[in-house]
Design a protein around this motif. Structure first.
Motif, PDB file in Angstrom:
ATOM      1  N   ASP A  20       0.835  -1.205   0.000  1.00 45.50           N
ATOM      2  CA  ASP A  20       0.000   0.000   0.000  1.00 45.50           C
ATOM      3  C   ASP A  20       0.872   1.258   0.000  1.00 45.50           C
ATOM      4  N   PRO A  21       0.887   2.031  -1.089  1.00 45.25           N
ATOM      5  CA  PRO A  21       1.755   3.217  -1.148  1.00 45.25           C
ATOM      6  C   PRO A  21       1.315   4.330  -0.208  1.00 45.25           C
ATOM      7  N   ALA A  22       0.047   4.319   0.185  1.00 46.70           N
ATOM      8  CA  ALA A  22      -0.452   5.366   1.084  1.00 46.70           C
ATOM      9  C   ALA A  22      -0.037   5.136   2.528  1.00 46.70           C
ATOM     10  N   ARG A  23       0.340   3.905   2.853  1.00 46.74           N
ATOM     11  CA  ARG A  23       0.747   3.571   4.228  1.00 46.74           C
ATOM     12  C   ARG A  23       2.045   2.761   4.169  1.00 46.74           C
ATOM     13  N   PRO A  24       3.148   3.407   3.864  1.00 49.46           N
ATOM     14  CA  PRO A  24       4.401   2.670   3.631  1.00 49.46           C
ATOM     15  C   PRO A  24       4.899   1.914   4.853  1.00 49.46           C
ATOM     16  N   VAL A  25       5.402   0.727   4.597  1.00 47.71           N
ATOM     17  CA  VAL A  25       6.064  -0.094   5.613  1.00 47.71           C
ATOM     18  C   VAL A  25       7.547  -0.099   5.295  1.00 47.71           C
ATOM     19  N   GLU A  26       8.343   0.436   6.197  1.00 43.95           N
ATOM     20  CA  GLU A  26       9.779   0.551   5.961  1.00 43.95           C
ATOM     21  C   GLU A  26      10.563  -0.678   6.395  1.00 43.95           C
ATOM     22  N   VAL A  27      10.016  -1.446   7.339  1.00 44.21           N
ATOM     23  CA  VAL A  27      10.704  -2.640   7.829  1.00 44.21           C
ATOM     24  C   VAL A  27       9.709  -3.806   7.870  1.00 44.21           C
ATOM     25  N   LEU A  28      10.103  -4.942   7.311  1.00 42.20           N
ATOM     26  CA  LEU A  28       9.310  -6.172   7.370  1.00 42.20           C
ATOM     27  C   LEU A  28      10.079  -7.212   8.156  1.00 42.20           C
ATOM     28  N   VAL A  29       9.417  -7.830   9.130  1.00 43.07           N
ATOM     29  CA  VAL A  29      10.009  -8.938   9.879  1.00 43.07           C
ATOM     30  C   VAL A  29       9.175 -10.186   9.606  1.00 43.07           C
ATOM     31  N   ASN A  30       9.713 -11.078   8.780  1.00 41.74           N
ATOM     32  CA  ASN A  30       9.063 -12.367   8.503  1.00 41.74           C
ATOM     33  C   ASN A  30       9.456 -13.342   9.623  1.00 41.74           C
ATOM     34  N   ASN A  31       8.594 -13.455  10.613  1.00 33.10           N
ATOM     35  CA  ASN A  31       8.916 -14.254  11.794  1.00 33.10           C
ATOM     36  C   ASN A  31       8.008 -15.464  11.971  1.00 33.10           C
ATOM     37  N   ALA A  32       6.812 -15.459  11.404  1.00 31.53           N
ATOM     38  CA  ALA A  32       5.845 -16.531  11.649  1.00 31.53           C
ATOM     39  C   ALA A  32       6.438 -17.888  11.278  1.00 31.53           C
ATOM     40  N   GLY A  33       6.199 -18.869  12.117  1.00 29.35           N
ATOM     41  CA  GLY A  33       6.709 -20.203  11.830  1.00 29.35           C
ATOM     42  C   GLY A  33       6.336 -21.196  12.911  1.00 29.35           C
ATOM     43  N   PHE A  34       6.544 -22.458  12.627  1.00 29.21           N
ATOM     44  CA  PHE A  34       6.352 -23.513  13.618  1.00 29.21           C
ATOM     45  C   PHE A  34       7.249 -24.682  13.239  1.00 29.21           C
ATOM     46  N   GLY A  35       7.443 -25.592  14.170  1.00 32.86           N
ATOM     47  CA  GLY A  35       8.294 -26.749  13.927  1.00 32.86           C
ATOM     48  C   GLY A  35       7.489 -28.030  13.873  1.00 32.86           C
ATOM     49  N   LEU A  36       8.113 -29.068  13.343  1.00 32.64           N
ATOM     50  CA  LEU A  36       7.512 -30.392  13.283  1.00 32.64           C
ATOM     51  C   LEU A  36       8.481 -31.409  13.872  1.00 32.64           C
ATOM     52  N   ASP A  37       7.959 -32.594  14.143  1.00 35.34           N
ATOM     53  CA  ASP A  37       8.815 -33.691  14.565  1.00 35.34           C
ATOM     54  C   ASP A  37       9.870 -33.946  13.495  1.00 35.34           C
ATOM     55  N   LEU A  38      11.062 -34.324  13.917  1.00 39.12           N
ATOM     56  CA  LEU A  38      12.148 -34.554  12.977  1.00 39.12           C
ATOM     57  C   LEU A  38      11.930 -35.787  12.094  1.00 39.12           C
ATOM     58  N   ASP A  39      11.016 -36.667  12.493  1.00 37.26           N
ATOM     59  CA  ASP A  39      10.752 -37.879  11.717  1.00 37.26           C
ATOM     60  C   ASP A  39       9.781 -37.558  10.588  1.00 37.26           C
ATOM     61  N   PHE A  40      10.325 -37.202   9.426  1.00 35.80           N
ATOM     62  CA  PHE A  40       9.517 -36.805   8.275  1.00 35.80           C
ATOM     63  C   PHE A  40       8.500 -37.876   7.910  1.00 35.80           C
ATOM     64  N   ALA A  55       6.999 -39.975   9.702  1.00 39.35           N
ATOM     65  CA  ALA A  55       5.919 -40.118  10.682  1.00 39.35           C
ATOM     66  C   ALA A  55       4.953 -38.944  10.668  1.00 39.35           C
ATOM     67  N   ASN A  56       5.346 -37.831  10.084  1.00 40.74           N
ATOM     68  CA  ASN A  56       4.467 -36.662  10.024  1.00 40.74           C
ATOM     69  C   ASN A  56       3.439 -36.826   8.913  1.00 40.74           C
ATOM     70  N   THR A  57       2.293 -36.181   9.063  1.00 42.20           N
ATOM     71  CA  THR A  57       1.317 -36.203   7.974  1.00 42.20           C
ATOM     72  C   THR A  57       1.795 -35.286   6.857  1.00 42.20           C
ATOM     73  N   TYR A  58       1.421 -35.633   5.648  1.00 38.71           N
ATOM     74  CA  TYR A  58       1.824 -34.788   4.527  1.00 38.71           C
ATOM     75  C   TYR A  58       1.170 -33.410   4.630  1.00 38.71           C
ATOM     76  N   ALA A  59      -0.056 -33.361   5.144  1.00 40.93           N
ATOM     77  CA  ALA A  59      -0.751 -32.074   5.285  1.00 40.93           C
ATOM     78  C   ALA A  59       0.028 -31.135   6.199  1.00 40.93           C
ATOM     79  N   ASP A  60       0.544 -31.676   7.297  1.00 41.43           N
ATOM     80  CA  ASP A  60       1.345 -30.852   8.211  1.00 41.43           C
ATOM     81  C   ASP A  60       2.637 -30.391   7.543  1.00 41.43           C
ATOM     82  N   GLU A  61       3.275 -31.289   6.803  1.00 42.47           N
ATOM     83  CA  GLU A  61       4.516 -30.929   6.122  1.00 42.47           C
ATOM     84  C   GLU A  61       4.264 -29.852   5.055  1.00 42.47           C
TER      85      GLU A  61
END
Length: 254
Positions: free
Chosen positions: A76-96, A98-104
């Motif tokens: 949005d040019p009318a409301r400029p954002v000068e800094v973006l922090v892409n932080n959202a995330g989550f982890g999964l079990d290391l056993d690929f 064993a995880n559901t494909y949907a979760d992966e």
């Protein structure tokens, strides 16, 4: 950095710490997360404590409509954002297996697709102005064989290093912040018990330290930020290990 900053995953953990530290520096904020109630409560506290403007944007970044709303806000040019922090995330079990494909798939979409889409949306406006800063929260897992979490974070690191090399001459820096084990609620959301989870206490970092060092490195235009000397040394050592031994060591904490 005392300008408008948009932070994803802002209601808790490192996202909330980024918000607190940036608000203390005078930055107005756009906070993005899925929980409206938590966001509004946090935003209200920041308005009072820091005296800054705080906008709440509820969105699930794995949902196309939610991702579109955040991308539109960044562009949005009318409301400029000068800094973006892409932080959202989550982890999964290391056993690929064993995880559901949907979760992966959701895991991949959030860490890679959402980061790529929001960076693209922010870059257009930032390059037009000739200034801007993007911080992508990765992990030291990017440098070791640690399941699909390590794989997606390796993508974030590679993408950030390339983007910083290409766009920093045009005024826009991109920094991958790579924390190690950090005291937040991240591990609890994985269903792991509170405590050190088999990780030596000296390997744990405070969120305050991770964010402070990450912001410092971003301000210096660095493509890569690895908070704390202990993790810089750990990563250097892991790179010299045979892959099977590195994989065994990478299971620590899970």
């Amino acid at each position: 950095m005392a300008k408008t900053t948009l932070i994803t995953g802002a209601s808790s953990g490192l996202g909330a710490e980024f918000a607190r530290q940036l608000a203390a520096r005078g930055a107005d904020l756009v906070l993005v997360a899925r929980d409206t109630e938590a966001l509004e409560r946090f935003a209200g506290a920041l308005r009072i404590s820091a005296g800054v403007a705080v906008e709440v944007l509820t969105a699930d970044l794995v949902d196309p409509d939610g991702l579109d709303r955040v991308a539109s806000r960044l562009a949005d040019p009318a409301r400029p954002v000068e800094v973006l922090v892409n932080n959202a995330g989550f982890g999964l079990d290391l056993d690929f297996a064993a995880n559901t494909y949907a979760d992966e798939e959701r895991h991949l979409d959030l860490h890679v697709r959402a980061t790529m889409r929001l960076t693209h949306a922010a870059l257009g406006a930032m390059l037009e102005r000739g200034s801007g800063r993007i911080i992508n929260v990765a992990s030291v897992a990017a440098f070791m064989p640690r399941g699909t979490y390590g794989a997606v974070k390796a993508w974030v690191v590679s993408f950030s290093r390339w983007a910083n090399a290409v766009y920093s001459p045009r005024g826009v820096t991109v920094t991958a912040v790579c924390p190690g084990f950090t005291h937040t609620n991240f591990h609890e959301r994985l269903g792991l018990p509170p405590g050190h989870e088999g990780v030596p206490p000296f390997m744990w970092l405070d969120a305050d330290t991770v964010v402070r060092e990450g912001l410092r490195d971003a301000a210096r235009g660095k493509a890569l930020s690895i908070p704390s000397l202990r993790y810089k040394l750990l990563i250097a050592a892991v790179r010299l290990l045979p892959a099977p031994l590195a994989a065994r060591l990478a299971k620590t904490g899970r």
